[in-house]
Scaffold this active site. Structure first.
Site, PDB file in Angstrom:
ATOM      1  N   GLY A  84      -5.309   4.902  -0.367  1.00 53.85           N
ATOM      2  CA  GLY A  84      -6.563   5.289  -0.994  1.00 53.85           C
ATOM      3  C   GLY A  84      -6.424   5.865  -2.378  1.00 53.85           C
ATOM      4  O   GLY A  84      -7.323   6.551  -2.876  1.00 53.85           O
ATOM      5  N   ALA A  85      -5.305   5.593  -3.042  1.00 51.16           N
ATOM      6  CA  ALA A  85      -5.067   6.161  -4.371  1.00 51.16           C
ATOM      7  C   ALA A  85      -5.094   5.110  -5.469  1.00 51.16           C
ATOM      8  O   ALA A  85      -4.801   5.400  -6.623  1.00 51.16           O
ATOM      9  CB  ALA A  85      -3.718   6.890  -4.394  1.00 51.16           C
ATOM     10  N   GLY A  86      -5.434   3.874  -5.118  1.00 54.49           N
ATOM     11  CA  GLY A  86      -5.457   2.812  -6.123  1.00 54.49           C
ATOM     12  C   GLY A  86      -4.083   2.311  -6.493  1.00 54.49           C
ATOM     13  O   GLY A  86      -3.886   1.762  -7.576  1.00 54.49           O
ATOM     14  N   HIS A 106      -9.607  -4.976 -13.880  1.00 50.57           N
ATOM     15  CA  HIS A 106     -10.756  -5.833 -13.548  1.00 50.57           C
ATOM     16  C   HIS A 106     -10.789  -7.092 -14.427  1.00 50.57           C
ATOM     17  O   HIS A 106     -11.848  -7.632 -14.713  1.00 50.57           O
ATOM     18  CB  HIS A 106     -12.075  -5.060 -13.665  1.00 50.57           C
ATOM     19  CG  HIS A 106     -12.302  -4.124 -12.521  1.00 50.57           C
ATOM     20  ND1 HIS A 106     -13.004  -4.475 -11.396  1.00 50.57           N
ATOM     21  CD2 HIS A 106     -11.901  -2.843 -12.322  1.00 50.57           C
ATOM     22  CE1 HIS A 106     -13.042  -3.441 -10.555  1.00 50.57           C
ATOM     23  NE2 HIS A 106     -12.369  -2.453 -11.093  1.00 50.57           N
ATOM     24  N   GLU A 140      -6.359 -11.100   2.246  1.00 49.23           N
ATOM     25  CA  GLU A 140      -7.233  -9.948   2.007  1.00 49.23           C
ATOM     26  C   GLU A 140      -8.668 -10.374   1.713  1.00 49.23           C
ATOM     27  O   GLU A 140      -9.626  -9.753   2.171  1.00 49.23           O
ATOM     28  CB  GLU A 140      -6.678  -9.084   0.878  1.00 49.23           C
ATOM     29  CG  GLU A 140      -7.422  -7.781   0.708  1.00 49.23           C
ATOM     30  CD  GLU A 140      -6.617  -6.696   0.016  1.00 49.23           C
ATOM     31  OE1 GLU A 140      -7.232  -5.692  -0.364  1.00 49.23           O
ATOM     32  OE2 GLU A 140      -5.387  -6.845  -0.131  1.00 49.23           O
ATOM     33  N   SER A 166      -2.321   0.176  -4.489  1.00 51.78           N
ATOM     34  CA  SER A 166      -2.109  -1.085  -3.771  1.00 51.78           C
ATOM     35  C   SER A 166      -1.296  -0.930  -2.496  1.00 51.78           C
ATOM     36  O   SER A 166      -0.389  -1.716  -2.218  1.00 51.78           O
ATOM     37  CB  SER A 166      -1.471  -2.138  -4.680  1.00 51.78           C
ATOM     38  OG  SER A 166      -2.360  -2.495  -5.689  1.00 51.78           O
ATOM     39  N   SER A 188       2.447   1.531  13.598  1.00 52.59           N
ATOM     40  CA  SER A 188       2.442   2.262  12.332  1.00 52.59           C
ATOM     41  C   SER A 188       2.976   3.668  12.537  1.00 52.59           C
ATOM     42  O   SER A 188       2.481   4.415  13.392  1.00 52.59           O
ATOM     43  CB  SER A 188       1.026   2.343  11.766  1.00 52.59           C
ATOM     44  OG  SER A 188       0.973   3.271  10.690  1.00 52.59           O
ATOM     45  N   ASP A 215      -2.559  -7.445  -7.531  1.00 52.86           N
ATOM     46  CA  ASP A 215      -1.820  -6.529  -6.667  1.00 52.86           C
ATOM     47  C   ASP A 215      -0.719  -7.234  -5.892  1.00 52.86           C
ATOM     48  O   ASP A 215       0.418  -6.769  -5.821  1.00 52.86           O
ATOM     49  CB  ASP A 215      -2.775  -5.840  -5.700  1.00 52.86           C
ATOM     50  CG  ASP A 215      -3.773  -4.940  -6.410  1.00 52.86           C
ATOM     51  OD1 ASP A 215      -3.627  -4.740  -7.625  1.00 52.86           O
ATOM     52  OD2 ASP A 215      -4.700  -4.452  -5.738  1.00 52.86           O
TER      53      ASP A 215
END
Length: 364
Positions: A107-109, A24, A145, A111, A57, A157
């Site tokens: 969803g695991a951070g 952050h 994004e 990227s 996908s 990221d």
């Protein structure tokens, strides 16, 4: 902008990432130190003779076709966002048929979204022969994004997914965009980084990430500074709101920890970065308030099992933990975390070893 001669078809890849330290801080014009993972998103693409894009996908089995006349939602929005950002920047983006596969955990951070954006950007740039220097690509992917998908992420990221080198961490100054590839020879020192995916729900679009960013920007404005990158700890006494003090203190101390970590890595003192990683986690837990019980448990258990340091990585509210361990202790630390999660009634975590991998590139 005039496009050059592109290729008809090919295969491109871009990696996920972990952030060794510097959480952050990117949207505060600060410092970050990510490295790319071997896990990556692979895009197989071929040019079409019309301004239309079709993306399939492997993970969802879906095919989405769009021409940007209507907003695209869901996972395909990240693909449409790249097309939109390139066209908005004046590039003649070729229509394309794209097929996406990925082993970056979602969803695991780690990227997964940036990996998708950067792989698609690489593919479209080569298909269209677009003259986009590597150093300019992270900004394009970030804008995609931020403005199309609506996630207010910083630049880290996309920079990691694009610019990283194998065997190195990427020291990035998020204000100047200056980079340095810092050697991270874990195996050479008998070390490893264990990634612990807490499998706790990881949601950045629920307003919490945006709230943290807004608080940092508010604190900087009240201090009369361009960004918290320019603040010192002594400045925080001028803030009246205790919450803003905590948020700003995390950013100020985290920037200092990044610089300390880099100094140690340059000298090959890898084990000594452990306490800085742990201090980073404490700051995210107490001052930034972005951890959850699962990631706190993973950190505490890894440390008790002999890790030199451990911290959450990523935007927070779930996601993954990094633990710096002796390679010979990998299995023992992973087993201790699994046991602790079972005792607490948490979902079983996933664990793997992280090795610094290369950034986005063409495979064939």
């Amino acid at each position: 902008m005039t496009a050059g001669t592109g290729v008809e078809r090919g295969v491109w890849a871009a990696p996920g990432r972990v952030n060794l330290i510097g959480e952050h801080t990117d949207y505060c014009d600060g410092f970050v130190l990510p490295f790319a993972l071997p896990q990556r998103t692979v895009v197989t693409a071929e040019r079409l003779g019309r301004p239309e894009w079709s993306v399939t996908s492997t993970l969802t089995g879906e095919t989405v076709t769009f021409d940007l006349s209507e907003p695209v939602t869901g996972w395909a929005a990240y693909v449409a966002a790249v097309v939109w950002a390139l066209r908005d920047a004046g590039h003649d983006v070729p229509g394309a048929r794209l097929h996406v596969d990925s082993d970056v955990p979602g969803g695991a951070g780690l990227s997964s979204s940036a990996a998708l954006e950067c792989a698609v950007l690489s593919a479209l740039a080569d298909l269209g022969g677009l003259d986009i220097p590597l150093a300019h690509r992270p900004k394009l992917a970030q804008r995609a994004e931020n403005e199309y998908v609506g996630v207010p992420c910083g630049i880290m990221d996309q920079s990691a997914s694009t610019l990283c080198r194998e065997g190195h961490a990427l020291f990035l100054d998020c204000r100047t965009m200056a980079t340095e590839h810092v050697p991270l020879d874990l195996a050479g020192q008998g070390l490893a980084i264990l990634v612990i995916d807490s499998r706790a729900p990881h949601q950045l679009a629920d307003g919490e990430y945006a709230a943290r960013r807004a608080a940092c920007e508010r604190a900087a404005a009240l201090l009369g500074l361009p960004a918290l990158r320019d603040a010192a700890l002594a400045d925080l006494s001028r803030l009246d709101d205790p919450l803003l003090v905590r948020r700003a203190r995390h950013v100020v101390t985290e920037n200092a920890r990044v610089l300390e970590t880099i100094a140690l890595l340059r000298e090959g003192r890898l084990r000594e970065i452990g306490p800085l990683m742990t201090a980073s986690h404490a700051s995210m837990r107490d001052d930034f308030e972005i951890t959850v019980p699962e990631v706190d448990e993973a950190v505490e258990t890894a440390l008790a099992a002999g890790a030199y340091g451990a911290r959450m990585t990523g935007g927070g509210f779930g996601g993954c933990v990094l633990a710096l361990v002796e390679a010979e202790k990998l299995d023992a630390v992973a087993e201790a975390v699994h046991t602790a999660f079972a005792t607490r009634g948490f979902r079983p975590p996933a664990t793997f070893t992280a090795l610094p991998a290369p950034g986005a590139h063409r495979l064939s």
